[in-house]
Design an enzyme around this catalytic site. Structure first.
Site, PDB file in Angstrom:
ATOM      1  N   LYS A  88      27.751 102.998 -60.912  1.00  0.00           N
ATOM      2  CA  LYS A  88      26.444 102.504 -61.360  1.00  0.00           C
ATOM      3  C   LYS A  88      25.357 103.222 -60.569  1.00  0.00           C
ATOM      4  O   LYS A  88      25.609 103.697 -59.456  1.00  0.00           O
ATOM      5  CB  LYS A  88      26.375 100.984 -61.094  1.00  0.00           C
ATOM      6  N   GLY A 116      19.970  83.587 -77.880  1.00  0.00           N
ATOM      7  CA  GLY A 116      19.501  84.967 -77.758  1.00  0.00           C
ATOM      8  C   GLY A 116      19.925  85.771 -78.971  1.00  0.00           C
ATOM      9  O   GLY A 116      21.112  86.012 -79.183  1.00  0.00           O
ATOM     10  N   VAL A 163      21.798  92.697 -79.792  1.00  0.00           N
ATOM     11  CA  VAL A 163      23.214  92.390 -80.042  1.00  0.00           C
ATOM     12  C   VAL A 163      23.365  91.051 -80.763  1.00  0.00           C
ATOM     13  O   VAL A 163      24.032  90.961 -81.806  1.00  0.00           O
ATOM     14  CB  VAL A 163      24.036  92.366 -78.727  1.00  0.00           C
TER      15      VAL A 163
HETATM   16  P1  NAD Z   1      17.810  91.979 -75.989  1.00  0.00           P
HETATM   17  O1  NAD Z   1      16.774  92.004 -74.929  1.00  0.00           O
HETATM   18  O2  NAD Z   1      17.640  92.821 -77.206  1.00  0.00           O
HETATM   19  O3  NAD Z   1      18.035  90.465 -76.492  1.00  0.00           O
HETATM   20  C1  NAD Z   1      18.030  89.360 -75.643  1.00  0.00           C
HETATM   21  C2  NAD Z   1      17.388  88.212 -76.412  1.00  0.00           C
HETATM   22  O4  NAD Z   1      17.516  87.041 -75.620  1.00  0.00           O
HETATM   23  C3  NAD Z   1      15.900  88.430 -76.678  1.00  0.00           C
HETATM   24  O5  NAD Z   1      15.624  88.213 -78.043  1.00  0.00           O
HETATM   25  C4  NAD Z   1      15.230  87.385 -75.783  1.00  0.00           C
HETATM   26  O6  NAD Z   1      14.017  86.892 -76.330  1.00  0.00           O
HETATM   27  C5  NAD Z   1      16.295  86.317 -75.709  1.00  0.00           C
HETATM   28  N1  NAD Z   1      16.207  85.418 -74.559  1.00  0.00           N
HETATM   29  C6  NAD Z   1      15.924  85.722 -73.267  1.00  0.00           C
HETATM   30  N2  NAD Z   1      15.961  84.604 -72.507  1.00  0.00           N
HETATM   31  C7  NAD Z   1      16.282  83.581 -73.334  1.00  0.00           C
HETATM   32  C8  NAD Z   1      16.487  82.182 -73.143  1.00  0.00           C
HETATM   33  N3  NAD Z   1      16.350  81.630 -71.938  1.00  0.00           N
HETATM   34  N4  NAD Z   1      16.815  81.434 -74.211  1.00  0.00           N
HETATM   35  C9  NAD Z   1      16.944  81.978 -75.435  1.00  0.00           C
HETATM   36  N5  NAD Z   1      16.770  83.302 -75.668  1.00  0.00           N
HETATM   37  C10 NAD Z   1      16.440  84.087 -74.644  1.00  0.00           C
HETATM   38  O7  NAD Z   1      19.184  92.321 -75.237  1.00  0.00           O
HETATM   39  P2  NAD Z   1      20.572  92.766 -75.891  1.00  0.00           P
HETATM   40  O8  NAD Z   1      20.695  94.245 -75.817  1.00  0.00           O
HETATM   41  O9  NAD Z   1      20.783  92.051 -77.169  1.00  0.00           O
HETATM   42  O10 NAD Z   1      21.579  92.193 -74.789  1.00  0.00           O
HETATM   43  C11 NAD Z   1      21.824  90.816 -74.672  1.00  0.00           C
HETATM   44  C12 NAD Z   1      22.794  90.567 -73.532  1.00  0.00           C
HETATM   45  O11 NAD Z   1      23.998  91.322 -73.739  1.00  0.00           O
HETATM   46  C13 NAD Z   1      22.282  91.012 -72.164  1.00  0.00           C
HETATM   47  O12 NAD Z   1      22.789  90.130 -71.196  1.00  0.00           O
HETATM   48  C14 NAD Z   1      22.911  92.398 -71.992  1.00  0.00           C
HETATM   49  O13 NAD Z   1      23.062  92.737 -70.634  1.00  0.00           O
HETATM   50  C15 NAD Z   1      24.268  92.175 -72.651  1.00  0.00           C
HETATM   51  N6  NAD Z   1      24.897  93.396 -73.136  1.00  0.00           N
HETATM   52  C16 NAD Z   1      24.257  94.198 -74.048  1.00  0.00           C
HETATM   53  C17 NAD Z   1      24.879  95.353 -74.505  1.00  0.00           C
HETATM   54  C18 NAD Z   1      24.219  96.245 -75.517  1.00  0.00           C
HETATM   55  O14 NAD Z   1      24.896  97.125 -76.083  1.00  0.00           O
HETATM   56  N7  NAD Z   1      22.951  96.061 -75.819  1.00  0.00           N
HETATM   57  C19 NAD Z   1      26.171  95.704 -74.030  1.00  0.00           C
HETATM   58  C20 NAD Z   1      26.803  94.866 -73.111  1.00  0.00           C
HETATM   59  C21 NAD Z   1      26.149  93.705 -72.675  1.00  0.00           C
END
Ligand code: NAD
Length: 357
Positions: A79, A179, A183
């Site tokens: 990382k 959320g 994803v």
């Molecule tokens: P994103 O920022 O696009 O979506 C996160 C969503 O969660 C947002 O719409 C936000 O408004 C909402 N949110 C934040 N706090 C909240 C709460 N307290 N209650 C309700 N909703 C809330 O992020 P993402 O890329 O969709 O990733 C989501 C999670 O998955 C993260 O933890 C990320 O680390 C993990 N992740 C993502 C990927 C990827 O490919 N994008 C891969 C592995 C893990």
């Protein structure tokens, strides 16, 4: 550019970089390369101290070793963190300096996107090193990982549903998503297409309204949503949502979501097991994105069809984790770590044999 090594037990290499001319202050941690070069994203955060940044990078690098070992990507774990306020310090020159720092690892560390790092930033990094994955399709790379992460989560949820409901038929199964961003939103749509009754909540009201207009999901208040009765609760927002305060309120059969570090503490996996709630370890379920970028490193380059097949294997990996958990009577979080350790140990032994022969 000043580069200096930090000695940390249990890590192959931890290196700090300071570059006065661009203001770059970064740390790269390579946890383990037994299975292959260390792949892990680069994040930028206004850490209060270097110690805090070091703690973060060490924890994340080790997590990547386990994630890649279980997903069988043929990669190790590493990382990178850059210290600083993104709005204040980001510049093409800083990312090019970061590229030179990454280049100094000669391919034993490969970087990708993580918190506060955009594809445009990575393109600047790419100007001074080729050890970058996850760039745009236009650049011959694998593109945005989110739809692949969502696909992997969906496949993993099938294994979960089979376990807790006896069938992977989503028809009328109640799935609660916290959320619905990149994803979670994609996952919600997939689940609905497979007949599930999807309930969503998000702090972003506009995003919720947009998804409801397009797909007619039921909406829950984000405060208190954990108490809603459902078959699967899918945390897809931020980490640490499964904790002493939320576990007693849960009314689900299983937890399976994409958010990283869902458990506030690993002991919470034991509590979930005691409560009879099946927990799909986050890093097993959300490995679709890393599996997809890892495909760029194959000899033939990125081939989507092959990536999808690999991602669909998350179903089998989760089944294996559940089986280990049952056989050893340990929680699923520990079972996933056990699976990673066994895979690492096997390769270490094989490498030892080759070295001796
Ligand atoms: P994103 O920022 O696009 O979506 C996160 C969503 O969660 C947002 O719409 C936000 O408004 C909402 N949110 C934040 N706090 C909240 C709460 N307290 N209650 C309700 N909703 C809330 O992020 P993402 O890329 O969709 O990733 C989501 C999670 O998955 C993260 O933890 C990320 O680390 C993990 N992740 C993502 C990927 C990827 O490919 N994008 C891969 C592995 C893990």
């Amino acid at each position: 550019m000043e580069i200096s090594e930090i000695q940390v037990d249990g890590y192959e290499k931890v290196v700090r970089c300071r570059d006065q001319s661009t203001g770059l202050h970064a740390i790269v941690a390579i946890h383990d390369t037994t299975l292959g070069p260390a792949l892990g994203g680069m994040r930028m955060l206004p850490y209060v101290s270097e110690d805090e940044a070091l703690y973060d990078v060490l924890r994340l690098a080790k997590g990547m070793t386990y994630k890649s070992a279980v997903a069988d990507t043929g990669l190790g774990g590493g990382k990178a963190v850059i210290l600083g306020e993104p709005a204040k310090i980001k510049s093409p020159a800083l990312f090019q300096a970061m590229g030179r720092f990454i280049e100094s690892f000669e391919g034993s560390y490969i970087t990708a996107e993580d918190m506060n790092i955009s594809v445009a930033d990575l393109e600047d990094v790419r100007r001074s090193t080729r050890w970058v994955v996850g760039l745009s399709r236009a650049m011959g790379s694998s593109g945005n990982p989110s739809p692949y992460t969502a696909r992997g989560c969906f496949m993993g949820m099938r294994a979960v549903l089979e376990d807790v409901c006896g069938s992977d038929d989503f028809t009328d199964r109640r799935i609660l998503l916290q959320g619905v961003g990149a994803v979670g939103g994609d996952l919600a749509v997939r689940l609905k297409e497979h007949g599930a009754h999807v309930i969503i909540c998000d702090i972003n009201e506009e995003r919720v309204a947009q998804l409801v207009r397009g797909h007619g999901f039921e909406v829950a208040e984000h405060d208190g949503h954990v108490g809603i009765e459902c078959d699967i609760y899918a945390p897809c927002a931020r980490g640490a949502g499964i904790n002493d305060r939320t576990i007693p309120k849960l009314r689900c059969k299983a937890i399976a979501g994409c958010a990283n570090n869902q458990l506030e503490k690993s002991e919470h996996a034991v509590v979930l097991k005691e409560r009879g709630i099946l927990y799909a370890p986050d890093y097993v379920l959300n490995a679709g994105g890393i599996i997809n970028v890892a495909q760029e490193l194959q000899k033939e380059g990125y081939v989507e069809k092959r990536a999808l097949k690999w991602i669909d294997g998350i179903y089998d990996q989760l089944k294996l984790v559940f089986e280990i958990s049952r056989m050893k009577d340990i929680d699923t979080h520990e079972a996933a770590a056990h699976l990673a350790e066994v895979r690492l140990e096997q390769v270490r032994e094989d490498q030892g044999k080759v070295a001796r022969s």
